[in-house]
Design a protein around this motif. Structure first.
Motif, PDB file in Angstrom:
ATOM      1  N   LYS A 169       0.787  -1.238   0.000  1.00  0.00           N
ATOM      2  CA  LYS A 169       0.000   0.000   0.000  1.00  0.00           C
ATOM      3  C   LYS A 169       0.818   1.288   0.000  1.00  0.00           C
ATOM      4  CE  LYS A 169      -3.879  -2.317   0.361  1.00  0.00           C
ATOM      5  NZ  LYS A 169      -4.843  -2.387  -0.761  1.00  0.00           N
ATOM      6  N   ASP A 170       2.130   1.202   0.109  1.00  0.00           N
ATOM      7  CA  ASP A 170       2.936   2.415   0.190  1.00  0.00           C
ATOM      8  C   ASP A 170       3.172   2.984  -1.213  1.00  0.00           C
ATOM      9  OD1 ASP A 170       4.370   0.074  -0.319  1.00  0.00           O
ATOM     10  OD2 ASP A 170       6.272   1.035   0.169  1.00  0.00           O
ATOM     11  N   PRO A 171       3.129   4.308  -1.351  1.00  0.00           N
ATOM     12  CA  PRO A 171       3.422   4.911  -2.661  1.00  0.00           C
ATOM     13  C   PRO A 171       4.874   4.640  -3.031  1.00  0.00           C
ATOM     14  CG  PRO A 171       3.346   6.599  -0.966  1.00  0.00           C
ATOM     15  CD  PRO A 171       2.877   5.330  -0.317  1.00  0.00           C
ATOM     16  N   ILE A 172       5.096   4.331  -4.289  1.00  0.00           N
ATOM     17  CA  ILE A 172       6.452   3.921  -4.653  1.00  0.00           C
ATOM     18  C   ILE A 172       6.722   4.252  -6.112  1.00  0.00           C
ATOM     19  CG2 ILE A 172       6.025   1.582  -5.515  1.00  0.00           C
ATOM     20  CD1 ILE A 172       8.323   0.696  -3.623  1.00  0.00           C
ATOM     21  N   VAL A 173       7.971   4.473  -6.416  1.00  0.00           N
ATOM     22  CA  VAL A 173       8.444   4.690  -7.777  1.00  0.00           C
ATOM     23  C   VAL A 173       9.364   3.544  -8.131  1.00  0.00           C
ATOM     24  CG1 VAL A 173       9.834   6.177  -9.280  1.00  0.00           C
ATOM     25  CG2 VAL A 173       8.240   7.199  -7.638  1.00  0.00           C
ATOM     26  N   TRP A 174       9.230   3.058  -9.353  1.00  0.00           N
ATOM     27  CA  TRP A 174      10.028   1.907  -9.783  1.00  0.00           C
ATOM     28  C   TRP A 174      11.060   2.334 -10.811  1.00  0.00           C
ATOM     29  CZ3 TRP A 174       9.402  -2.799  -7.481  1.00  0.00           C
ATOM     30  CH2 TRP A 174       8.224  -2.995  -6.757  1.00  0.00           C
ATOM     31  N   ARG A 175      12.237   1.780 -10.690  1.00  0.00           N
ATOM     32  CA  ARG A 175      13.263   1.929 -11.724  1.00  0.00           C
ATOM     33  C   ARG A 175      13.448   0.568 -12.393  1.00  0.00           C
ATOM     34  NH1 ARG A 175      18.401   5.448 -10.902  1.00  0.00           N
ATOM     35  NH2 ARG A 175      16.993   6.876 -11.950  1.00  0.00           N
ATOM     36  N   ILE A 176      13.280   0.548 -13.716  1.00  0.00           N
ATOM     37  CA  ILE A 176      13.343  -0.695 -14.479  1.00  0.00           C
ATOM     38  C   ILE A 176      14.586  -0.678 -15.356  1.00  0.00           C
ATOM     39  CG2 ILE A 176      12.149  -2.170 -16.135  1.00  0.00           C
ATOM     40  CD1 ILE A 176       9.547  -0.773 -15.247  1.00  0.00           C
ATOM     41  N   ASN A 177      15.405  -1.698 -15.235  1.00  0.00           N
ATOM     42  CA  ASN A 177      16.611  -1.836 -16.044  1.00  0.00           C
ATOM     43  C   ASN A 177      16.539  -3.104 -16.886  1.00  0.00           C
ATOM     44  OD1 ASN A 177      18.039   0.476 -15.039  1.00  0.00           O
ATOM     45  ND2 ASN A 177      18.490  -0.668 -13.170  1.00  0.00           N
ATOM     46  N   PHE A 178      17.035  -3.002 -18.103  1.00  0.00           N
ATOM     47  CA  PHE A 178      17.100  -4.168 -18.985  1.00  0.00           C
ATOM     48  C   PHE A 178      18.546  -4.431 -19.371  1.00  0.00           C
ATOM     49  CE2 PHE A 178      17.405  -5.741 -23.404  1.00  0.00           C
ATOM     50  CZ  PHE A 178      16.910  -7.019 -23.192  1.00  0.00           C
ATOM     51  N   THR A 185      15.219  -6.032 -14.411  1.00  0.00           N
ATOM     52  CA  THR A 185      15.189  -5.948 -12.958  1.00  0.00           C
ATOM     53  C   THR A 185      14.326  -4.751 -12.575  1.00  0.00           C
ATOM     54  OG1 THR A 185      17.212  -4.599 -12.916  1.00  0.00           O
ATOM     55  CG2 THR A 185      17.455  -6.990 -12.663  1.00  0.00           C
ATOM     56  N   LEU A 186      13.533  -4.909 -11.513  1.00  0.00           N
ATOM     57  CA  LEU A 186      12.690  -3.840 -11.003  1.00  0.00           C
ATOM     58  C   LEU A 186      13.175  -3.461  -9.614  1.00  0.00           C
ATOM     59  CD1 LEU A 186      10.741  -5.734 -12.912  1.00  0.00           C
ATOM     60  CD2 LEU A 186       8.976  -4.221 -12.030  1.00  0.00           C
ATOM     61  N   LYS A 187      13.471  -2.197  -9.436  1.00  0.00           N
ATOM     62  CA  LYS A 187      13.989  -1.730  -8.170  1.00  0.00           C
ATOM     63  C   LYS A 187      13.070  -0.662  -7.597  1.00  0.00           C
ATOM     64  CE  LYS A 187      18.000   0.600  -6.091  1.00  0.00           C
ATOM     65  NZ  LYS A 187      19.311   1.223  -6.370  1.00  0.00           N
ATOM     66  N   PRO A 188      12.517  -0.874  -6.378  1.00  0.00           N
ATOM     67  CA  PRO A 188      11.677   0.154  -5.761  1.00  0.00           C
ATOM     68  C   PRO A 188      12.522   1.299  -5.223  1.00  0.00           C
ATOM     69  CG  PRO A 188      11.913  -1.709  -4.273  1.00  0.00           C
ATOM     70  CD  PRO A 188      12.602  -2.094  -5.552  1.00  0.00           C
ATOM     71  N   ASP A 192      11.868   9.541  -0.663  1.00  0.00           N
ATOM     72  CA  ASP A 192      12.755  10.567  -0.096  1.00  0.00           C
ATOM     73  C   ASP A 192      14.221  10.299  -0.413  1.00  0.00           C
ATOM     74  OD1 ASP A 192      12.926   8.284   1.396  1.00  0.00           O
ATOM     75  OD2 ASP A 192      12.831   9.267   3.360  1.00  0.00           O
ATOM     76  N   THR A 193      14.494   9.612  -1.523  1.00  0.00           N
ATOM     77  CA  THR A 193      15.871   9.296  -1.898  1.00  0.00           C
ATOM     78  C   THR A 193      16.305  10.119  -3.104  1.00  0.00           C
ATOM     79  OG1 THR A 193      15.198   7.501  -3.364  1.00  0.00           O
ATOM     80  CG2 THR A 193      15.599   6.943  -1.043  1.00  0.00           C
ATOM     81  N   PRO A 194      17.620  10.335  -3.262  1.00  0.00           N
ATOM     82  CA  PRO A 194      18.117  11.069  -4.443  1.00  0.00           C
ATOM     83  C   PRO A 194      17.719  10.391  -5.749  1.00  0.00           C
ATOM     84  CG  PRO A 194      19.828  10.916  -2.758  1.00  0.00           C
ATOM     85  CD  PRO A 194      18.703  10.034  -2.301  1.00  0.00           C
ATOM     86  N   GLU A 195      17.644   9.048  -5.760  1.00  0.00           N
ATOM     87  CA  GLU A 195      17.265   8.340  -6.986  1.00  0.00           C
ATOM     88  C   GLU A 195      15.852   8.712  -7.412  1.00  0.00           C
ATOM     89  OE1 GLU A 195      18.245   4.324  -5.514  1.00  0.00           O
ATOM     90  OE2 GLU A 195      19.420   4.112  -7.342  1.00  0.00           O
ATOM     91  N   CYS A 196      14.948   8.818  -6.442  1.00  0.00           N
ATOM     92  CA  CYS A 196      13.573   9.196  -6.761  1.00  0.00           C
ATOM     93  C   CYS A 196      13.511  10.642  -7.233  1.00  0.00           C
ATOM     94  CB  CYS A 196      12.674   8.983  -5.546  1.00  0.00           C
ATOM     95  SG  CYS A 196      10.921   9.187  -5.900  1.00  0.00           S
ATOM     96  N   ASP A 197      14.306  11.507  -6.627  1.00  0.00           N
ATOM     97  CA  ASP A 197      14.356  12.906  -7.045  1.00  0.00           C
ATOM     98  C   ASP A 197      14.829  13.016  -8.490  1.00  0.00           C
ATOM     99  OD1 ASP A 197      13.528  13.689  -4.549  1.00  0.00           O
ATOM    100  OD2 ASP A 197      15.548  14.120  -3.796  1.00  0.00           O
ATOM    101  N   GLU A 198      15.745  12.119  -8.867  1.00  0.00           N
ATOM    102  CA  GLU A 198      16.252  12.118 -10.242  1.00  0.00           C
ATOM    103  C   GLU A 198      15.150  11.760 -11.224  1.00  0.00           C
ATOM    104  OE1 GLU A 198      19.406   9.589 -12.989  1.00  0.00           O
ATOM    105  OE2 GLU A 198      19.592   9.527 -10.799  1.00  0.00           O
ATOM    106  N   VAL A 199      14.297  10.788 -10.846  1.00  0.00           N
ATOM    107  CA  VAL A 199      13.187  10.390 -11.704  1.00  0.00           C
ATOM    108  C   VAL A 199      12.167  11.516 -11.826  1.00  0.00           C
ATOM    109  CG1 VAL A 199      11.258   8.780 -11.969  1.00  0.00           C
ATOM    110  CG2 VAL A 199      13.474   7.944 -11.179  1.00  0.00           C
ATOM    111  N   ALA A 200      11.865  12.153 -10.684  1.00  0.00           N
ATOM    112  CA  ALA A 200      10.887  13.247 -10.683  1.00  0.00           C
ATOM    113  C   ALA A 200      11.377  14.443 -11.487  1.00  0.00           C
ATOM    114  CB  ALA A 200      10.594  13.676  -9.255  1.00  0.00           C
TER     115      ALA A 200
END
Length: 229
Positions: A169-178, A185-188, A192-200
């Motif tokens: 149930k937690d809001p999450i952003v996924w990073r998908i690599n091929f 691979t799917l990485k949650p 509040d992480t720099p990786e999520c800020d990069e996606v946003a």
């Protein structure tokens, strides 16, 4: 090498093209090449039983934009085919040309064949739907197999993310690599992480959509829903 492609796109879409058979000016065309300018199209499509909304850059249209992708044109460059190695290189590019254009509904791909020095030697137009036929005749790749692979990948992503959402149930952003030969691979990413800020990318979002787009399109979809009722 990527500059050749940008320059070809800029030349083909310039407001003041050279006249046919006109002599080159100096060392050739010297117009501006701006890699920051692009025009994107958002379309609804299907892959198997999956409904997909996708956006992608479109290089240009023939004559005028009709509101549909039937006049879209993709522009590409490739090295002049001088030997078997060049031929194999171009045949491998055909898969990328087809996949990129087919999913967006682009019917035509125009390829400028360049010399090693970057000069366009000839230009050839291909129909997107002809690429799988050419490849199949040569035994290179099968368009049906490629689409099935894409369908299986998207289905796996959908099932995996839905399972996570249902149980946590937690809001999450996924990073998908091929990774070729390995898979996806799917990485949650925590919000509040720099990786999520990069996606946003510094934008407020509704899901994966920027709020600016969501606010623009929402009234239109509401009107369409009202008309259907």
């Amino acid at each position: 090498m990527s500059y050749y492609g940008y320059a070809f796109e800029s030349y083909c879409t310039t407001d003041q093209p050279l006249r046919p058979n006109s002599p080159p000016q100096g060392d050739g065309w010297g117009g501006p090449v701006d890699t920051n300018v692009q025009w994107c199209s958002v379309v609804k499509t299907k892959l198997g039983n999956l409904r997909i909304i996708m956006g992608a850059e479109v290089d240009c249209v023939r004559e005028k934009f009709t509101g549909q992708p039937d006049t879209f044109v993709e522009l590409k460059t490739s090295q002049v085919i001088r030997n078997q190695r060049d031929d194999q290189r171009f045949r491998s590019k055909m898969l990328k040309y087809w996949a990129q254009s087919y999913l967006l509904g682009i019917p035509e791909v125009v390829v400028g064949f360049r010399t090693p020095e970057g000069r366009i030697a000839n230009v050839q137009s291909f129909q997107t739907l002809d690429f799988p036929k050419i490849a199949k005749e040569r035994g290179d790749w099968d368009g049906g197999v490629c689409l099935e692979f894409g369908f299986q990948v998207l289905t796996h992503i959908l099932r995996f993310t839905r399972f996570r959402q249902k149980h946590f149930k937690d809001p999450i952003v996924w990073r998908i690599n091929f990774q070729p030969g390995v898979g996806i691979t799917l990485k949650p990413l925590s919000l509040d992480t720099p990786e999520c800020d990069e996606v946003a990318n510094g934008e407020d979002r509704e899901g994966f959509l920027p709020n600016s787009y969501y606010d623009h399109i929402r009234p239109q979809t509401s009107e369409s829903d009202s008309e259907m009722e």
